[in-house]
Design a protein around this motif. Structure first.
Motif, PDB file in Angstrom:
ATOM      1  N   ALA A 348     -34.397  82.558 -46.477  1.00  0.00           N
ATOM      2  CA  ALA A 348     -33.172  82.159 -45.870  1.00  0.00           C
ATOM      3  C   ALA A 348     -31.980  82.075 -46.717  1.00  0.00           C
ATOM      4  CB  ALA A 348     -33.554  80.824 -45.210  1.00  0.00           C
ATOM      5  N   HIS A 349     -32.306  81.707 -48.174  1.00  0.00           N
ATOM      6  CA  HIS A 349     -31.030  81.524 -49.009  1.00  0.00           C
ATOM      7  C   HIS A 349     -31.162  82.363 -50.191  1.00  0.00           C
ATOM      8  CE1 HIS A 349     -30.249  77.999 -46.506  1.00  0.00           C
ATOM      9  NE2 HIS A 349     -31.286  77.501 -46.648  1.00  0.00           N
ATOM     10  N   ARG A 350     -31.743  83.613 -50.143  1.00  0.00           N
ATOM     11  CA  ARG A 350     -31.983  84.646 -51.027  1.00  0.00           C
ATOM     12  C   ARG A 350     -30.884  84.809 -51.722  1.00  0.00           C
ATOM     13  NH1 ARG A 350     -35.393  89.106 -52.409  1.00  0.00           N
ATOM     14  NH2 ARG A 350     -36.795  88.398 -50.858  1.00  0.00           N
ATOM     15  N   GLU A 351     -29.522  85.181 -50.956  1.00  0.00           N
ATOM     16  CA  GLU A 351     -28.337  85.436 -51.663  1.00  0.00           C
ATOM     17  C   GLU A 351     -27.909  84.355 -52.531  1.00  0.00           C
ATOM     18  OE1 GLU A 351     -23.752  86.837 -50.302  1.00  0.00           O
ATOM     19  OE2 GLU A 351     -25.361  86.516 -49.041  1.00  0.00           O
ATOM     20  N   LEU A 352     -28.099  83.278 -52.382  1.00  0.00           N
ATOM     21  CA  LEU A 352     -27.596  81.984 -53.185  1.00  0.00           C
ATOM     22  C   LEU A 352     -28.555  82.044 -54.294  1.00  0.00           C
ATOM     23  CD1 LEU A 352     -26.022  79.425 -53.709  1.00  0.00           C
ATOM     24  CD2 LEU A 352     -27.555  78.181 -52.260  1.00  0.00           C
ATOM     25  N   LEU A 407     -20.055  81.496 -55.703  1.00  0.00           N
ATOM     26  CA  LEU A 407     -21.370  80.558 -55.484  1.00  0.00           C
ATOM     27  C   LEU A 407     -21.090  79.451 -55.328  1.00  0.00           C
ATOM     28  CD1 LEU A 407     -23.263  81.628 -58.656  1.00  0.00           C
ATOM     29  CD2 LEU A 407     -23.843  81.935 -56.653  1.00  0.00           C
ATOM     30  N   LYS A 408     -19.703  79.045 -55.477  1.00  0.00           N
ATOM     31  CA  LYS A 408     -19.243  77.635 -55.050  1.00  0.00           C
ATOM     32  C   LYS A 408     -19.049  77.368 -53.543  1.00  0.00           C
ATOM     33  CE  LYS A 408     -15.433  73.956 -55.671  1.00  0.00           C
ATOM     34  NZ  LYS A 408     -14.118  73.996 -56.251  1.00  0.00           N
ATOM     35  N   VAL A 409     -18.747  78.508 -52.914  1.00  0.00           N
ATOM     36  CA  VAL A 409     -18.397  78.599 -51.425  1.00  0.00           C
ATOM     37  C   VAL A 409     -19.720  78.387 -50.801  1.00  0.00           C
ATOM     38  CG1 VAL A 409     -17.584  79.853 -49.473  1.00  0.00           C
ATOM     39  CG2 VAL A 409     -16.480  79.680 -51.507  1.00  0.00           C
ATOM     40  N   GLN A 410     -20.752  79.290 -51.263  1.00  0.00           N
ATOM     41  CA  GLN A 410     -22.165  79.427 -50.844  1.00  0.00           C
ATOM     42  C   GLN A 410     -22.874  78.080 -51.055  1.00  0.00           C
ATOM     43  OE1 GLN A 410     -23.753  82.809 -52.788  1.00  0.00           O
ATOM     44  NE2 GLN A 410     -22.981  84.249 -51.745  1.00  0.00           N
ATOM     45  N   GLU A 412     -21.489  74.843 -51.210  1.00  0.00           N
ATOM     46  CA  GLU A 412     -21.049  74.046 -50.213  1.00  0.00           C
ATOM     47  C   GLU A 412     -21.650  74.140 -48.882  1.00  0.00           C
ATOM     48  OE1 GLU A 412     -16.870  74.738 -50.475  1.00  0.00           O
ATOM     49  OE2 GLU A 412     -16.524  73.503 -52.004  1.00  0.00           O
ATOM     50  N   ALA A 413     -21.817  75.564 -48.320  1.00  0.00           N
ATOM     51  CA  ALA A 413     -22.404  75.878 -47.051  1.00  0.00           C
ATOM     52  C   ALA A 413     -23.919  75.429 -46.988  1.00  0.00           C
ATOM     53  CB  ALA A 413     -22.259  77.319 -46.727  1.00  0.00           C
ATOM     54  N   GLU A 417     -25.534  72.476 -44.738  1.00  0.00           N
ATOM     55  CA  GLU A 417     -26.998  72.808 -43.964  1.00  0.00           C
ATOM     56  C   GLU A 417     -28.100  71.868 -44.221  1.00  0.00           C
ATOM     57  OE1 GLU A 417     -29.831  76.395 -43.054  1.00  0.00           O
ATOM     58  OE2 GLU A 417     -27.940  76.907 -44.160  1.00  0.00           O
ATOM     59  N   GLN A 418     -28.251  71.903 -45.575  1.00  0.00           N
ATOM     60  CA  GLN A 418     -29.571  71.043 -46.117  1.00  0.00           C
ATOM     61  C   GLN A 418     -29.324  69.570 -46.075  1.00  0.00           C
ATOM     62  OE1 GLN A 418     -32.484  72.523 -46.655  1.00  0.00           O
ATOM     63  NE2 GLN A 418     -31.623  74.398 -45.920  1.00  0.00           N
ATOM     64  N   GLY A 419     -27.965  69.079 -46.173  1.00  0.00           N
ATOM     65  CA  GLY A 419     -27.821  67.709 -46.205  1.00  0.00           C
ATOM     66  C   GLY A 419     -28.104  67.167 -47.531  1.00  0.00           C
ATOM     67  N   ARG A 420     -28.148  67.955 -48.612  1.00  0.00           N
ATOM     68  CA  ARG A 420     -28.477  67.430 -49.963  1.00  0.00           C
ATOM     69  C   ARG A 420     -27.700  68.046 -51.074  1.00  0.00           C
ATOM     70  NH1 ARG A 420     -33.132  70.240 -52.166  1.00  0.00           N
ATOM     71  NH2 ARG A 420     -34.050  71.911 -50.612  1.00  0.00           N
ATOM     72  N   GLU A 421     -27.709  67.642 -52.311  1.00  0.00           N
ATOM     73  CA  GLU A 421     -27.154  68.623 -53.542  1.00  0.00           C
ATOM     74  C   GLU A 421     -28.009  69.737 -53.748  1.00  0.00           C
ATOM     75  OE1 GLU A 421     -26.004  65.537 -56.132  1.00  0.00           O
ATOM     76  OE2 GLU A 421     -24.194  64.748 -54.903  1.00  0.00           O
ATOM     77  N   PHE A 422     -27.385  70.700 -54.495  1.00  0.00           N
ATOM     78  CA  PHE A 422     -28.037  71.628 -54.982  1.00  0.00           C
ATOM     79  C   PHE A 422     -28.176  71.444 -56.426  1.00  0.00           C
ATOM     80  CE2 PHE A 422     -28.709  75.967 -56.997  1.00  0.00           C
ATOM     81  CZ  PHE A 422     -29.498  76.513 -56.218  1.00  0.00           C
TER      82      PHE A 422
END
Length: 575
Positions: A348-352, A407-410, A412-413, A417-422
């Motif tokens: 689902a988040h392969r690009e990131l 990457l910053k834009v991705q 933030e999205a 969506e996840q409701g938590r920090e990366f």
């Protein structure tokens, strides 16, 4: 005068001549007057009877003509009404015979038209009846069956029959197409026709099949049911194949056993479904016997996905069954579910994730190139790698900020969506990136300060012990306006007694420089190597090389003038 009148006058003349001739004969014979009278009366009666008979015949003819005309007139009126034509008009002044003839001719024409219309109507009704029987539709209404249709009605009827014919063709094509699909589905499902409707569709003649809307709808429904069953079989077979492939890989099944089931890995017929189901059952039983190895294999795969998804140690430790030693079916199911979740999360988040990994790889390459750029041995390169590495480093300096911005834009999205920090290595990724750049900047600054300090130490030694100053080969001293040419003059000489320390006068004049070098270095730079904890800026270094050259030139002139005053022409400072 008309010919008929002339003939009538001649008839009268003939009659008079005949009477005169009879009179002459009777006189010549000598027939008495009374007999002449009788004979003349007989002639009269005979002629009169003959004329009366002729008149009666002609009157009868007239009556017949009148009746015929009246009959034709009535029939014409009826036909005109049936054929929906205007009433027949009679020509004024026509004789009875002509009128009778005209009416008869007109009557024959109208009767022929009526017959043609009725025959055409009969043919159309027969075609329509056949079409209505096949299509199960209502007949075209034209009123009573014995009524004569108008030309417009016949035209409309023709169009109706044509539309029915076209509808029959369309439905027949649809029926043939659906029938082919039904047969193919039944073959794939290995199913025979069971109901009477299915037998009519598959086994009976195509022309005998009723193409009603209900039958077409039933055909579509049957095809839909078969296709759903086929799709369900395909899904089930696909699920079995996927499961079989997983179990093959986990159990490390040999190629020979895989080839045995290979013919059923492409099709989804009933026999394929049964064979795949048997293989899954066999492999599941085999899996139970090797459950420990399977769980450990899943854990290794999970560790790989943890690394790909940049999960922190806390998140990894959150999956408690990972450390369980109770190797059961339930534990395997939990590991399977967690691995599936990780795979879905990664996809689902392969690009990131790939972008973050690409940044990390690019950053590592950039640091490696930066390290090579400071290696003196790089100038010994003869294969063109120096230019290639420098170009690669320049490209990375441009591409890294762009990648970070994307990457910053991705991120933030993703965080919304996840409701938590990366997090990467326990901290926010962009913060991690900024720290890497800051550490790199500090390291570069420290290396630069160390180079300046090393140069200052070398200068101190040169000034103390008279060693020549090692200037870069491509720099020139102030005042030298001709590049590439050496300054003319007496060559620098070494002291006449190398083992003797500098004289007191020279040391006295160099006190200031010695103090500077032994303390904070040129311009106040500390001799102690800088550490990561010290935040020493580039501006804290004593002075630039050009400033050092100016100061050294002043020192040299002072030393020379002092030497001249003490008459020591053979002693000079070597640069």
């Amino acid at each position: 005068m008309r010919k008929s009148e002339v003939l009538a006058a001649e008839s009268v003349a003939c009659l008079n001549m005949a009477l005169c001739r009879l009179k002459d004969i009777w006189e010549e014979i000598g027939i008495p007057e009374d007999q002449r009278l009788q004979r003349t009366d007989v002639v009269k009666k005979h002629v009169k009877g003959l004329l009366d008979m002729m008149i009666q015949e002609e009157e009868n003819l007239r009556e017949r003509l009148m009746k015929s005309i009246e009959k034709c007139r009535k029939e014409l009126n009826i036909l005109c009404k049936e054929l929906q034509l205007p009433p027949s008009e009679e020509e004024e002044g026509s004789s009875m015979l002509q009128l009778d003839k005209d009416m008869r001719t007109r009557l024959e024409v109208l009767k022929k038209q009526k017959s043609q219309r009725m025959q055409e109507l009969k043919a159309l009704r027969e075609q329509e009846q056949d079409l209505c029987d096949i299509l199960c539709t209502d007949s075209f209404s034209l009123g009573p069956n014995d009524a004569v249709p108008s030309l417009q009605q016949l035209k409309d009827f023709h169009q109706h029959v044509a539309s029915l014919t076209a509808e029959k063709g369309r439905r027949h094509c649809e029926f043939v197409d659906i029938k082919k699909q039904i047969i193919l589905c039944m073959e794939d499902l290995e199913q025979l026709p069971e109901t009477s409707f299915e037998k009519d569709v598959v086994c009976e003649d195509e022309e005998a099949f009723c193409l009603s809307t209900e039958n077409i709808a039933a055909l579509r429904l049957l095809l839909g049911q078969l296709e759903e069953r086929k799709v369900e079989n395909e899904k089930q077979c696909a699920s079995y194949r996927h499961r079989i492939q997983q179990l093959w890989d986990r159990l490390q099944i040999c190629q020979e056993e895989r080839d045995r089931i290979a013919p059923h890995m492409t099709h989804s017929k009933k026999r394929d479904l049964e064979a795949l189901q048997e293989e899954v059952t066999r492999l599941e039983e085999l899996k139970v016997a090797h459950i420990r190895d399977l769980i450990e294999g899943i854990r290794a795969e999970m560790a790989s996905y943890w690394a790909h998804c940049f999960l922190s140690a806390e998140e990894q430790e959150g999956f408690l069954p990972y450390h369980s030693d109770d190797f059961t079916e339930d534990l395997l199911a939990v590991h399977d579910a967690e691995l599936l979740r990780l795979k879905q999360h990664y996809e689902a988040h392969r690009e990131l994730f790939e972008g973050v990994q690409r940044w990390q790889d690019s950053w590592d390459l950039f640091i490696e190139l930066e390290k090579k750029a400071t290696d003196p041995s790089r100038f010994t390169n003869r294969g063109g790698n120096l230019l290639k590495e420098e170009k690669q480093r320049t490209d990375l300096l441009k591409s890294l900020p762009k990648l970070e911005k994307r990457l910053k834009v991705q991120l933030e999205a993703w965080e919304r969506e996840q409701g938590r920090e990366f997090l990467v290595q326990g901290q926010k990724f962009m913060q991690f990136v900024e720290e890497q750049w800051e550490l790199h900047r500090i390291k570069k600054e420290r290396e630069k300060q160390e180079r300046h300090l090393k140069k200052s130490r070398q200068t101190e030694e040169d000034m103390l012990y008279g060693t020549a100053v090692r200037t870069p080969s491509k720099r020139r001293l102030p005042g030298n306006n001709t590049p590439g040419k050496t300054r003319k003059g007496p060559p620098a000489r070494t002291p006449s007694r190398p083992g003797r320390p500098p004289r007191a006068g020279l040391l006295e004049r160099n006190k200031e420089n010695i103090i500077v070098l032994n303390g904070t270095g040129v311009g106040g730079a500390s001799r102690t190597p800088s550490t990561p904890q010290r935040n020493v800026s580039i501006n804290s270094v004593a002075s630039t090389y050009s400033e050092f050259v100016k100061e050294f030139a002043n020192l040299e002139s002072t030393l020379v003038s002092s030497g001249n005053s003490q008459k020591c022409p053979n002693q000079s400072v070597r640069l």
